[in-house]
Design a protein around this motif. Structure first.
Motif, short mmCIF file in Angstrom:
data_model
loop_
_atom_site.label_atom_id
_atom_site.label_comp_id
_atom_site.label_asym_id
_atom_site.label_seq_id
_atom_site.Cartn_x
_atom_site.Cartn_y
_atom_site.Cartn_z
N GLU A 72 0.72 -1.22 -0.09
CA GLU A 72 0.05 -0.06 0.07
C GLU A 72 0.75 1.22 0.07
N ARG A 73 2.14 1.18 0.83
CA ARG A 73 2.84 2.18 0.84
C ARG A 73 4.22 1.74 0.24
N LEU A 74 4.94 2.61 -0.43
CA LEU A 74 6.00 2.04 -0.83
C LEU A 74 7.07 3.50 -1.02
N LYS A 75 8.53 3.22 -0.92
CA LYS A 75 9.46 4.03 -1.04
C LYS A 75 10.59 3.48 -1.67
N PHE A 76 11.51 4.54 -2.00
CA PHE A 76 12.78 4.18 -2.56
C PHE A 76 13.90 4.14 -1.53
N ASP A 77 14.96 3.63 -1.74
CA ASP A 77 16.02 3.52 -0.83
C ASP A 77 17.52 3.70 -1.67
N ARG A 78 18.39 4.50 -1.02
CA ARG A 78 19.66 4.55 -1.68
C ARG A 78 20.73 2.94 -1.37
N LYS A 79 21.09 2.49 -2.22
CA LYS A 79 22.20 1.37 -2.02
C LYS A 79 23.43 1.84 -2.29
N ASN A 80 24.31 2.11 -1.32
CA ASN A 80 25.60 2.64 -1.53
C ASN A 80 26.66 1.88 -1.87
N TYR A 81 27.36 2.20 -3.09
CA TYR A 81 28.72 1.54 -3.13
C TYR A 81 29.55 2.19 -4.30
N PHE A 82 30.66 2.03 -4.06
CA PHE A 82 31.63 2.48 -4.87
C PHE A 82 31.97 1.70 -6.13
N TYR A 83 31.38 1.83 -7.33
CA TYR A 83 31.82 1.38 -8.31
C TYR A 83 31.39 2.18 -9.47
N GLN A 91 22.95 3.23 -5.78
CA GLN A 91 21.70 2.89 -7.00
C GLN A 91 20.39 3.11 -6.13
N ILE A 92 19.36 3.85 -6.98
CA ILE A 92 18.03 3.84 -6.30
C ILE A 92 17.12 2.27 -6.53
N SER A 93 16.99 1.89 -5.28
CA SER A 93 16.34 0.61 -5.24
C SER A 93 15.22 0.69 -4.20
N GLN A 94 14.78 -0.63 -3.77
CA GLN A 94 13.71 -0.77 -2.67
C GLN A 94 14.26 -1.44 -1.89
N TYR A 95 14.50 -1.12 -0.30
CA TYR A 95 14.87 -2.05 0.50
C TYR A 95 13.79 -2.60 1.29
N ASP A 96 12.87 -2.11 2.29
CA ASP A 96 12.21 -2.72 2.98
C ASP A 96 10.72 -2.47 2.82
N GLN A 97 10.38 -1.61 1.69
CA GLN A 97 9.28 -1.32 1.27
C GLN A 97 8.86 -1.73 -0.29
N PRO A 98 9.11 -2.89 -0.82
CA PRO A 98 9.08 -3.13 -2.24
C PRO A 98 7.81 -3.10 -2.70
N VAL A 99 7.39 -2.84 -4.22
CA VAL A 99 6.34 -2.97 -4.68
C VAL A 99 5.66 -4.28 -4.35
N ARG A 275 24.42 0.17 3.53
CA ARG A 275 24.23 1.30 4.20
C ARG A 275 22.94 1.94 3.49
N TYR A 276 21.75 1.14 3.47
CA TYR A 276 20.68 1.64 2.75
C TYR A 276 20.05 2.73 3.54
N PHE A 277 19.50 3.65 2.81
CA PHE A 277 18.61 4.68 3.53
C PHE A 277 17.61 5.20 2.45
N PRO A 278 16.57 5.73 3.07
CA PRO A 278 15.42 6.43 2.42
C PRO A 278 16.02 7.21 1.23
N VAL B 46 4.36 8.40 17.01
CA VAL B 46 4.86 9.26 15.80
C VAL B 46 4.98 8.22 14.67
N GLU B 47 4.40 8.44 13.61
CA GLU B 47 4.47 7.78 12.32
C GLU B 47 6.02 7.76 11.78
N PRO B 48 6.84 6.80 11.38
CA PRO B 48 7.98 7.19 10.84
C PRO B 48 7.82 7.72 9.55
N THR B 49 8.66 8.60 9.06
CA THR B 49 8.75 9.48 7.78
C THR B 49 9.88 9.15 7.07
N SER B 50 9.52 8.99 5.65
CA SER B 50 11.18 8.86 4.85
C SER B 50 11.28 10.27 4.17
#
Ligand SMILES: [Zn+2]
Lengths: 481, 94
Positions: A72-83, A91-99, A275-278, B46-50
C-alpha cells in the motif's frame, strides 16, 4: 549419502518502457555510447529523479500476475557502493518497502519418471530499481571505459524463495517466468540484450535435513541453459566439498561457459554493507486498492490458464499444451490455425514437429513464418479430408515455405492428390504381389513384416499418392484369398 | 560510543593515519552524542517518515526526450576516450 539441492533465483528483468526509471532518457538499445544520458542519470548535482509512472504500473502488473501482495505504501532507498557503473555512487532501489511481496509462480516440468508435474514456487519479493552502466575493460591497459546508456533503465528484481530442488526446476521456473512477462508485455526479455539476467543461490543439504546448507551465489549466467548447467556443476562441487573437505564456504562465484565451471569471484564483495537509507529525492508512494483492482482486471489470459484451456477445449496432452503456450506468439499462431475449423490435435502436431523444425533450421521466428496460419490450416485440412497423405504433406510444407503458394495450389500443380480410387490401388497391389512372390509367400506363412515391405512397394508404384490405409486393407484382402 | 572508525573509513574508501583515526573518533562521538539527544523524546506515537515534504505520488509520464548533454558532459569529464567516459582501473583491495 544422498543430498538435496536448495536453489533460489534472482531475476532482473528490464521493464518495457520508452524512457528510463527516473528521467526522460530513452531506453533504446544499441545506440552510441552515452547518448541516452542526462543530468539525472549522470548524477549531476542539483538534478532530481522523478518516477516513471508506467514502470510502476508494469511492476504492479507483474506482481499481480505472480499472486503477490501489492504494497500500500512504498518508498525508494539508496544502495550505496563505490563502483563507476553508477555515477552517483549509489543505486536507487527498494529496501524494506518493495512494490510486491509474497507471491508464487506455478512451474511445469518433467520429473525423473518423465511425468509432467506442477509445483508452486514462492516469490519473496519483486522490487523496482535502476540499472547500472556498462564498463569495458578489454584491451585497455590504463583504465576502463564507461557507457551510461543503461544507467537508470527500469528493472524489476524478482526474488524467488529457496523452493527449487533441481537444475531442471530452475530452468522450468525461468521458462514460466519469461512466458508470464511476455504475456503481460512487461518486457521483451531478450537475454542477448541484457533484458533478462539471472543469479542463482545454490546450497546442498543431506536428505532429510531441514536446515539449509551454506550457499554460494552464482553470477554471469547468460542463458537459461547456462543457469541449468552452472547449478548442476555447483551442486556437484558442493557435495564433493562436504564429502571430502568438510564444508562449503559462503561466496560469490562466476560461471565460465567455456570451461563449464564456476570460479570464485575475487573482489571486495565480502564487505557488503550497502548502508541503505530512504532516498530523500523521491517522495513516498501510495497504491490504492482500487488501482490494484483495476490492474488485476486488465490482466490477459496467462500461459498457465491458456494451457489448461488448450487441454480442456482442444484435447491436447499436458506436454503439447505446455510447449505451445510457452511462447505467446506460437500459441497465437496455433489458435489462428484453428479458426479454420481443423483438427486441433493434428494442427498441434504439425506445428510442433514439422513447422517448428523448418523454422528452426532457417532461424525464422514464428511470427515471421512465410507459411501463415491460414496456409498451414489449409495443409492440415487436406490431410484431414484424405486429399493427401501425411507423407506427401511433409514434402508439400517445405515447398510452401519456398514458394509461398498454398498447399492446395501445390498439390494440384504437382498432381499429388491422394489416390483413394480402390481400382487403381488394386491394380498396383496386384502388380507388386506378382513381382514379389517371396514376400507374398512370407506373409501368407505368417511373417507380418513382409506386409510392410509390400505396402512400401505399392506406395512407390503410386508415387506415394496412395492412401496407406487403403493399400494396407487391399493388400491383406488380396493375400488372404 | 559503538562504532568502528576503521570500518567506516573502509566503506568511505579513506586511508586514515593513526592520529587522524583518533581525531575523527572524537569528532564522530561528539556528533553522535548530539544526535542521541533525540532518543530522550517519546516517538512511540509518531509515524516514521522517509520524507520531509507532505507530498506523495509524484510521477512523470513515460515519454522519452533527448537531453543533448552528452558532449558537454564528456567535455567536463576528467578523462574520456571517444564517446566514452574513462575511469582509473578499479583495483581489487586485499
Ligand atoms: Zn537520463
Amino acid at each position: 549419502m544422498t543430498y538435496e539441492p536448495v536453489i533460489g533465483l534472482e531475476v532482473h528483468v528490464q521493464l518495457g518502457t520508452k524512457s528510463k526509471l527516473f528521467c526522460a532518457c530513452s531506453t533504446e538499445f544499441g545506440l552510441e555510447p552515452n547518448l541516452n544520458t542526462c543530468p539525472v542519470c549522470l548524477g549531476w548535482p542539483g538534478s532530481l529523479p522523478v518516477l516513471n509512472e508506467r514502470a510502476l504500473q508494469l511492476a504492479i502488473k507483474v506482481g499481480t500476475a505472480l499472486h503477490c501482495e501489492i504494497s500500500e505504501r512504498l518508498k525508494f532507498d539508496r544502495k550505496n557502493y563505490f563502483y563507476p557503473d553508477l555515477p552517483k555512487a549509489y543505486q536507487i532501489s527498494q529496501y524494506d518497502q518493495p512494490v510486491n511481496k509474497g507471491g508464487f509462480l506455478e512451474i511445469e516440468f518433467k520429473n525423473q519418471k518423465g511425468e509432467v508435474v506442477y509445483k508452486k514456487i514462492g516469490i519473496t519479493r519483486a522490487h523496482l530499481e535502476e540499472d547500472a552502466g556498462k564498463l569495458l575493460h578489454e584491451g585497455i591497459k590504463d583504465g576502463s571505459l564507461v557507457d551510461y546508456n543503461r544507467a537508470g533503465v527500469p528493472l524489476l528484481e524478482i526474488v524467488s524463495e529457496p523452493d527449487l530442488r533441481s537444475p531442471d526446476e530452475a530452468y522450468a521456473y525461468l521458462i514460466a517466468l519469461k512466458a508470464i512477462l511476455q504475456y503481460l508485455e512487461a518486457g521483451d526479455c531478450n537475454m542477448e540484450k541484457g533484458e533478462l539476467r539471472c543469479d542463482a543461490n545454490v546450497s546442498v543439504r543431506k536428505s532429510g535435513e531441514t536446515k539449509f546448507g551454506t550457499k554460494a551465489e552464482i553470477k554471469n549466467l547468460n542463458s537459461f541453459r547456462a543457469v541449468q548447467k552452472a547449478i548442476q556443476y555447483e551442486i556437484e562441487r558442493q557435495i564433493d566439498l562436504l564429502e571430502n573437505h568438510g564444508r562449503v564456504v559462503q561466496e560469490t562465484r562466476l560461471w565460465n561457459e567455456n570451461k563449464g565451471q564456476t570460479f570464485l569471484m575475487r573482489s571486495k564483495e565480502e564487505a557488503h554493507d550497502y548502508r541503505y537509507f530512504p532516498e530523500p529525492d523521491l517522495v513516498p508512494f501510495t497504491i490504492s486498492r482500487q488501482t490494484v483492482e483495476a490492474v488485476r482486471k486488465t490482466l490477459p489470459e496467462l500461459p498457465g490458464e491458456r494451457a489448461k484451456r488448450f487441454i480442456k477445449n482442444y484435447g491436447l496432452s499436458d506436454y503439447d499444451a505446455f510447449v505451445l503456450v510457452q511462447e505467446k506468439k506460437l500459441a497465437d499462431y496455433y489458435e489462428r490455425c484453428l479458426a479454420q475449423k481443423i483438427s486441433p490435435k493434428l494442427a498441434s502436431n504439425w506445428i510442433q514437429s514439422e513447422l517448428l523444425a523448418l523454422l528452426n533450421s532457417k532461424k525464422i521466428s514464428i511470427d515471421e513464418s512465410p507459411v501463415k496460419p491460414a496456409d498451414l490450416a489449409g495443409l492440415v485440412a487436406l490431410i484431414e479430408n484424405n486429399t493427401i497423405s501425411g507423407k506427401i504433406a511433409k514434402d508439400v510444407l517445405p515447398a510452401m515455405f519456398e514458394t509461398g503458394k498454398s498447399a492446395k495450389a501445390l498439390v494440384q500443380e504437382k498432381g499429388l492428390i491422394q489416390v483413394t480410387d480402390t481400382k487403381l490401388i488394386e491394380e498396383a497391389a496386384g502388380k507388386v504381389i506378382q513381382a514379389n512372390p517371396k514376400s507374398a509367400a512370407d506373409f501368407r506363412a505368417g511373417k507380418m513384416q513382409a506386409l510392410g515391405f509390400l505396402v512400401g512397394q505399392v506406395m512407390k508404384e503410386t508415387q506415394g499418392k496412395a492412401n496407406p490405409k487403403l493399400v494396407n486393407e487391399i493388400l491383406r484382402k488380396k493375400l488372404q484369398t | 560510543m559503538e562504532f568502528e572508525i576503521l570500518k567506516i573509513a573502509e566503506l568511505a574508501r579513506l586511508n586514515l593515519k593513526p592520529e587522524e583515526q583518533e581525531k575523527l573518533t572524537k569528532d564522530l562521538e561528539a556528533i553522535l552524542g548530539y544526535v542521541k539527544k533525540l532518543d530522550s523524546l517519546d516517538t512511540s506515537k509518531v509515524e516514521p517518515t522517509s520524507h520531509v515534504l507532505d507530498l506523495e505520488n509524484v510521477f512523470r509520464s513515460d515519454q522519452a526526450k533527448p537531453s543533448h548533454v552528452r558532449d558537454k558532459a564528456l567535455e567536463h569529464a576528467p578523462l574520456r576516450e571517444g564517446k566514452f567516459f574513462k575511469v582509473p582501473k578499479v583495483v581489487e583491495r586485499e
